[in-house]
Design a protein around this motif. Structure first.
Motif, short mmCIF file in Angstrom:
data_model
loop_
_atom_site.label_atom_id
_atom_site.label_comp_id
_atom_site.label_asym_id
_atom_site.label_seq_id
_atom_site.Cartn_x
_atom_site.Cartn_y
_atom_site.Cartn_z
N LEU A 18 -42.08 84.32 -25.09
CA LEU A 18 -40.58 83.13 -25.64
C LEU A 18 -41.29 82.41 -26.52
CD1 LEU A 18 -37.72 83.33 -25.93
CD2 LEU A 18 -37.64 82.03 -23.93
N VAL A 103 -41.09 88.13 -23.32
CA VAL A 103 -39.87 88.32 -22.71
C VAL A 103 -38.82 89.27 -22.83
CG1 VAL A 103 -39.09 87.79 -25.43
CG2 VAL A 103 -37.70 86.98 -23.54
N ALA A 104 -39.62 90.69 -23.20
CA ALA A 104 -38.56 91.83 -23.22
C ALA A 104 -37.52 91.31 -23.95
CB ALA A 104 -38.83 91.95 -21.76
N ASP A 105 -36.77 92.17 -23.22
CA ASP A 105 -35.09 91.80 -23.74
C ASP A 105 -34.63 90.86 -23.24
OD1 ASP A 105 -34.54 92.13 -21.32
OD2 ASP A 105 -32.89 94.03 -21.68
N GLY A 106 -35.17 89.74 -22.49
CA GLY A 106 -35.20 87.67 -22.10
C GLY A 106 -34.17 87.92 -20.41
N SER A 107 -34.20 89.58 -19.72
CA SER A 107 -33.82 89.59 -18.52
C SER A 107 -35.05 89.77 -18.20
CB SER A 107 -33.07 91.08 -18.59
OG SER A 107 -33.24 92.46 -18.65
N ARG A 188 -29.29 88.12 -19.95
CA ARG A 188 -30.09 87.70 -20.41
C ARG A 188 -30.30 85.86 -20.55
NH1 ARG A 188 -28.17 90.43 -25.81
NH2 ARG A 188 -25.97 90.13 -24.36
N ASP A 211 -32.08 89.57 -30.01
CA ASP A 211 -32.91 89.97 -29.51
C ASP A 211 -32.84 90.17 -27.99
OD1 ASP A 211 -32.61 91.88 -31.44
OD2 ASP A 211 -34.17 91.79 -32.24
N ASN A 212 -33.29 88.34 -27.49
CA ASN A 212 -33.62 88.66 -26.33
C ASN A 212 -32.63 87.33 -25.51
OD1 ASN A 212 -35.15 86.77 -27.41
ND2 ASN A 212 -37.28 87.68 -27.57
N SER A 223 -24.81 86.14 -29.78
CA SER A 223 -25.83 87.62 -29.40
C SER A 223 -25.81 89.43 -29.94
CB SER A 223 -25.99 87.85 -28.15
OG SER A 223 -24.67 88.75 -27.61
#
Length: 281
Positions: A18, A103-107, A188, A211-212, A223
């Motif tokens: 991130l 960070v992937a998708d923020g979740s 997220r 996206d994240n 978003s």
């Protein structure tokens, strides 16, 4: 009697961090009984380790950072820790070739999916649970957190950010693997635009995108694919609490009631929970 668990097989993910925006490779590995969750910095000489444990927290600004005398440090451990806590994984090694996980998708959803696909392996030692028979209380400014006795892990949380008409939210649920996967894992990270501008000016958030992350700006919630839940913000805060409170080193069985929680008070509460446990011995 419930027993400790690790993962059955290794699991790996790679992606962009991130804040630094660099590509990170992360691998989860099984670990013996009573190891806890231990991070390994494979990019550093000797691959030094740091255990995910509240006394090892050195920073709680924007995320939870842990460090050890070995000089190993890891930034933003809360999503991974939430996934392990919810899945009932007591022991695992997490190898990373940089300081910050993808960070992937923020979740936390991708990490929970990794654990689920790796499988859960029961071990030969009793699981350890943090419990209490008296209330505990933390207050810091506008934030209040109370821990009450309970036979299950439940969180009730209220948030309010003053950025939009939609950001005063409440949610309460029992934290189980099924509830986490469906109700918390997909939620997220988010940031107010004014804070994002400061992060960018400081050379951070290089891997952030719509996206994240969810952005709160000028009365709107922004978003790429809209909100995943009408109250996604408070659900994400609960997910962070699931991760930060696992820094007690034990699965939590208590009812946590929180108003405007953040990493600082989450970790403060985890340390208080450990102090209470020590006082009971």
């Amino acid at each position: 009697m419930e027993m400790q668990n690790t993962i059955k097989s290794e699991a790996a993910i790679s992606g962009i961090a991130l804040h630094t925006g660099v590509r990170i490779h992360l691998r989860m590995k099984p670990a013996p009984e009573n190891t806890g969750i231990v991070f390994r910095r494979t990019d550093m000489p000797g691959a030094p380790e740091v255990r995910a444990y509240a006394p090892n927290v050195i920073d709680v600004r924007r995320a939870t950072t842990i460090a050890a005398p070995s000089k190993a440090y890891v930034v933003t451990v809360e999503h991974i820790m939430a996934a392990f806590h919810a899945a009932g994984v007591d022991n695992a090694y997490v190898e990373m070739d940089n300081a910050e996980p993808p960070v992937a998708d923020g979740s936390a959803g991708p990490y929970f999916k990794m654990i689920k696909e790796a499988g859960i392996q029961e071990q030969n030692a009793p699981a350890q649970f943090w419990t209490t028979d008296v209330p505990l209380y933390v207050e810091n400014g506008a934030t209040s957190m109370v821990v009450l006795p309970s036979d299950t892990f439940k969180i009730s949380c209220t948030v309010a950010f003053g950025e939009t008409a939609l950001d005063t939210q409440f949610y309460s649920l029992e934290v189980t693997p099924e509830n986490f996967e469906k109700e918390l894992g997909p939620c997220r990270t988010f940031v107010a635009y004014r804070d994002l501008a400061q992060l960018i000016a400081a050379g951070l958030a290089k891997g952030g995108s719509l996206d994240n992350a969810v952005i709160l700006h000028d009365g709107a919630i922004i978003s790429n694919d809209g909100l995943r839940f009408p109250n996604e913000l408070v659900r994400h805060k609960i997910m962070d609490m699931v991760g930060d409170l696992y820094l007690t080193g034990k699965r939590v069985r208590a009812h946590v009631i929180a108003i405007k929680p953040g990493h600082s008070t989450n970790v403060q509460l985890a340390k208080l929970m450990l102090a209470r446990e020590t006082a009971q011995k």
